[in-house]
Every structure is written in C-alpha cells, then in structure tokens.
Design an enzyme around this catalytic site. Structure first.
Site, PDB file in Angstrom:
ATOM      1  N   LYS A 118       0.834  -1.206   0.000  1.00 29.29           N
ATOM      2  CA  LYS A 118       0.000   0.000   0.000  1.00 29.29           C
ATOM      3  C   LYS A 118       0.867   1.254   0.000  1.00 29.29           C
ATOM      4  O   LYS A 118       0.579   2.232  -0.694  1.00 29.29           O
ATOM      5  CB  LYS A 118      -0.916  -0.002   1.223  1.00 29.29           C
ATOM      6  CG  LYS A 118      -1.715   1.285   1.390  1.00 29.29           C
ATOM      7  CD  LYS A 118      -2.624   1.237   2.611  1.00 29.29           C
ATOM      8  CE  LYS A 118      -3.376   2.561   2.780  1.00 29.29           C
ATOM      9  NZ  LYS A 118      -4.341   2.516   3.909  1.00 29.29           N
ATOM     10  N   HIS A 124      -9.905 -30.388 -34.045  1.00 30.09           N
ATOM     11  CA  HIS A 124     -10.908 -29.407 -33.632  1.00 30.09           C
ATOM     12  C   HIS A 124     -11.764 -29.932 -32.484  1.00 30.09           C
ATOM     13  O   HIS A 124     -12.994 -29.845 -32.487  1.00 30.09           O
ATOM     14  CB  HIS A 124     -11.785 -28.994 -34.817  1.00 30.09           C
ATOM     15  CG  HIS A 124     -11.007 -28.399 -35.951  1.00 30.09           C
ATOM     16  ND1 HIS A 124     -10.146 -27.336 -35.790  1.00 30.09           N
ATOM     17  CD2 HIS A 124     -10.933 -28.744 -37.261  1.00 30.09           C
ATOM     18  CE1 HIS A 124      -9.587 -27.043 -36.943  1.00 30.09           C
ATOM     19  NE2 HIS A 124     -10.041 -27.880 -37.857  1.00 30.09           N
TER      20      HIS A 124
END
Length: 509
Positions: A139, A271
């Site tokens: 922070k 596929h």
C-alpha cells in the site's frame, strides 16, 4: 520522492533459499536489518548484525508465534508517509524506526492442503502477520519496497545491486503489484478451502502461472494460458503450443481418460473431436486402425495413447504430419524417430488431479458446472428391446458411448470391433449427425453391417433408428427419456435391432 536510498529493512520469511546473498548485500550497503524468529537466527548465523523486532516493540513473540509483528511500531515504520509532516512528527514522538524494505513471504497454505494435512495443521498455515505486513508495505509503495515471495529474491537483489541500495518509484510499484497478486491469490485459496461444500454461491478463481500465447483462436486475437502446464506435461520436443493446440490437447486428455485402464488405445483428434479411435492388443495396431477412421482429418491432428509408444508405432506416426503427440511414456527409439520433425510437439502426460468443475464466460458473466464424470458401464445398460445385444456388441456400445460423451452435440457415433467408423459432430439435427456419420464411414469404405450406434441424447422420433437399420447397424445405445421412446423401441422390435438405454445424457456444447 521517486528515488529512495534504503536505510532499514524488515526480513521475516518462511522460505530462506536464496536469502543469503540478499542479506549480505543489504549489510554491505549499510542497511539496518530487523527480523524475527528463525529468520533472525538465520541472519545471525551469517555473522551479520540484526535487531530483533521485540527490541522495538518491547513484546516477545506470543501465543505460540501467532503474534510477532502485529504492533504499531512495526506497522508505523512501514505505513508512515515520509512527505507528511504529521507522520514524520509522530514517528519521532513514538520512536518508531523507518522501514524502507519489507521482505516477507507467507506460510505455505496451498501446499499444506495438498499434502492431506489435518485441518488444525491447515488452519495454522493461515498467515496473519505476514499478509498484513505485505499489504501494508505494498500500500505504501511510494516509500517502501515489498518483496513478497522467494520467486522475487533474484529480481530484488538485482534492483538493490544496480541501484546501490536505491530504489525507484517504478521498482516499488512493480513489486507492490507482485505483492497484491500474492495476497489476493492467498486469500482466494483460503476461501475456496473453507467453501469446499459450496455453501456460498461464489466463484473465486486465481491462477498465478500464466503465459502469453502467439495469438488466440485466430491471429488477430490475443491469447493467454493460465495454469501449471509443466505440472501436467513434460515437454520433450517441438515448438510452443498455440491456443488451438491447448484446446485440442485438453479434449484429447479428457477423452483418453475414459480409456486409461483399457487395452492399448489410440485416438486422433481434430478441432476438439476424435476423428479416429481404436482399442487393440498392440498400440501400433490401435494407431493404424485409429488412422483408418479418417486419414484425411488426421492431417495436422493431435495424437494420444494410453500406453507407452514404442518404435513400431513411432515409425507409423512419423509418416503423418501431426501437431502434438501425447503418451504416458516413449521408448528411446520411438522418441528419436518422433523428434525427426523439429516442430512436432512431444508430451509426456503426468499423473495429476484435474479440476472437477468447468468454467466458461457467458454473456456478461460466467457459467460453472460439475465435470461430466459419469462413464456408462455395463451395469448402466437397460435393454428395452426384445433382442438383446451380444457380448461383443455390448463392448462396442460402451466403447462408442465413451467417445460420444466427448464429441460435440448433436452427435452420433458409429463403431465396430472397438474402432470408430465415423461420427456426426456438432449438428443442429440428430438426423443430420447420423447421415453425416454414415456418409463419412462409407467414404472410407467401412462396412457398417453389425456396427453399433451411440447417441448423446434421446431420439424423439424413430427416424434415426430407421436410418441406422438400413445402414446395417444392429445395436443402439442412447439415454432415453423422450415421451416418444416407445416409437423407437417399436421400430427396433419390428426390425430386429437391439437397443439399450442408460438414463444419462451426455450433451457437450
């Protein structure tokens, strides 16, 4: 202030591998070191001066180590704003030491859970002080640099070495980003452990291992993979896997999972759907018969075996252009042959536990469901016709059902002698799927007389069994459940077909 010269550092870590050169460099730079417990001893054993945190707080480590650093004099040293007059004054008033660097990691919560430890041991690995220190330092990145993981030790050492103890705002913000990634992932893991029974209908996913792919499904799309690929596969050879490769590999692995304990089985996928599959007494013959299912679609496909690939099989495979080969192992001779194509990707599949849920984006949200873990077995077959399937047909019905489960809906699978003859995949009509499968089987000269048919969902009309009958198919497996099931049953009875119902639908959209 963008550049800052470090004067003091707090070091308190669980993982000490790679820490020694950092400690020595900070000492060389004249940085005052503060520490606790095992890390404090580690630093002293290096012959380097260190200030115990309890000398600053006037409190020892208490409650069995649960409380060590949770004190205003520690967090004040981290969270103070050095350009704020009030903060500076209070630092002096309360004799709080300035901390410019915080090197803190977290207890190994996920590893403890994965080890099968008791709940009490797991609870004790929920870090309190560490996570608080990391959040505080990140922070206040404007003034403090936070190192939150041993994976960042080398990066940090380079920063302080090149800067001679000075860090830039860019450095500090970059490490803060890493820190919030660590802390958010940690909290997600803890929540998911507590929410195993899904008492809270909440989705929290965190993957810290990610890689940028060449592109997505198409070259104009960006693509990424988040997950631990190296845990699941050992890559032996070939180019980097693409987005589409990964989708096909996923489909191949899930399909072959159905045949894990079966006789030698080989599958070829294209596929996301199988275009070839066969179970035989040798893996070479399984490959040859899988390829015969559709040698055209096999070009550029994904190949997977449930047993070791030997030299004779590799020699056959080498004649085919394929993207990926997957197996639990390879003989030395087979590996040398397969490496003959420089771009061919060769993977060993490792034994790891796969996710039990499936996740996909949908609209402005996410869909989540349990994985389809149901595999139809002989015990699930409910004969509904006068004619019962033979033992050989039952084997083929189970074989076809396993494949059907992993083929795009609507789908029909035709099989004979544990070999995929053809499938109709992703059709909007089940009749279209069947016609596609029959046409494809005939184009590759398969004799469908005595073959079996599997459907991923029920037949609302008898049209499919009629078409199948005329193609020579003698036995059918389907879930049942249509209000017009009897129409299909009646046709089978009138024309000598066997039909079994499983009660389980296997849609795959």
């Amino acid at each position: 202030m963008t550049a800052k010269k470090a004067s003091a550092a707090l070091i308190s870590v669980f993982h000490k591998d790679g820490l020694e050169p950092i400690v020595k460099k900070l000492d060389e730079l004249g940085v005052t070191l503060y520490s606790t417990g095992g890390t404090e001893k580690f630093i002293r054993d290096l012959g380097i001066d260190v200030v115990p945190v309890e000398d600053v707080t006037s409190y020892p480590s208490i409650l069995g180590g649960r409380v060590k650093t949770l004190h205003p004099k520690v967090f004040g040293g981290i969270l103070n704003r050095q350009d704020n007059e009030s903060d500076v004054a209070q630092m002096a008033e309360f004799e709080i030491p300035q901390l410019d660097i915080v090197i803190v990691d977290l207890y190994p919560f996920e590893k403890t859970v994965a080890s099968g430890a008791s709940e009490q041991d797991i609870i004790e690995k929920i870090d309190i002080g560490g996570i608080s220190l990391i959040r505080a330092a990140a922070k206040n990145f404007k003034d403090v640099l936070c190192v939150s993981s041993m994976e960042d030790y080398e990066d940090f050492l380079n920063v302080i070495t090149e800067g001679n103890g000075t860090t830039t705002l860019e450095d500090r913000k970059r490490f803060a980003t890493k820190a919030f990634n660590i802390s958010s992932h940690y909290d997600t893991a803890i929540f998911n452990y507590f929410n195993k029974e899904k008492e809270e209908t909440v989705l929290k996913i965190s993957e810290t291992k990610g890689q940028v792919l060449r592109y997505g499904e198409n070259p104009h799309q960006k693509g990424y993979f988040f997950g631990d690929f190296d845990a699941m596969f050992t890559k032996l050879h070939g180019k980097e896997l693409s987005y589409n490769n990964l989708l096909d590999v996923d489909a191949a692995v899930n399909l072959m999972g159905e045949f894990k304990n079966d006789d030698p089985t080989f599958a070829i996928l294209k596929h996301n759907n199988a275009c070839g599959l066969a179970t035989r007494s040798t893996i070479k013959q399984a490959y040859v018969d899988a390829l015969a299912g559709d040698p055209v679609s096999a070009f550029g496909g994904i190949l997977i075996s449930n047993v070791e690939i030997d030299k004779p099989t590799a020699e056959e495979i080498h004649n085919l252009f394929c993207e990926v080969v997957i197996a639990p192992s390879y003989s030395d001779e087979a590996l040398e042959i397969l490496k003959g194509k420089k771009n061919r990707i060769i993977l060993i599949q490792n034994e790891i536990e796969l996710p039990e849920t499936l996740v996909r984006t949908c609209l402005n949200g996410v869909l989540v469901q349990d994985k389809d873990s149901k595999t139809d077995t002989k015990e699930d077959l409910n004969p509904v016709t006068d004619k019962k399937p033979t033992s050989e047909e039952i084997e083929d019905l189970i074989f076809a059902s396993k494949l059907c489960k992993h083929t795009k809906s609507n789908t029909i699978v035709l099989a004979k002698n544990k070999q995929l003859c053809a499938s109709g995949t992703g059709q909007t009509s089940r009749v279209d799927a069947l016609n596609q499968a029959i046409h494809k089987a005939k184009s590759f000269e398969f004799d469908l007389e005595g073959a079996v048919m599997a459907s991923d969902a029920f037949f609302p009309f008898p049209d499919c069994v009629e078409i199948a009958d005329k193609a020579g198919i003698k036995s059918v497996i389907q879930p049942g459940g249509s209000i017009k099931d009897q129409l299909s049953i009646d046709y089978c009875n009138e024309n000598g077909l066997a039909m079994v119902m499983t009660g389980t639908r296997h849609f795959k959209h």
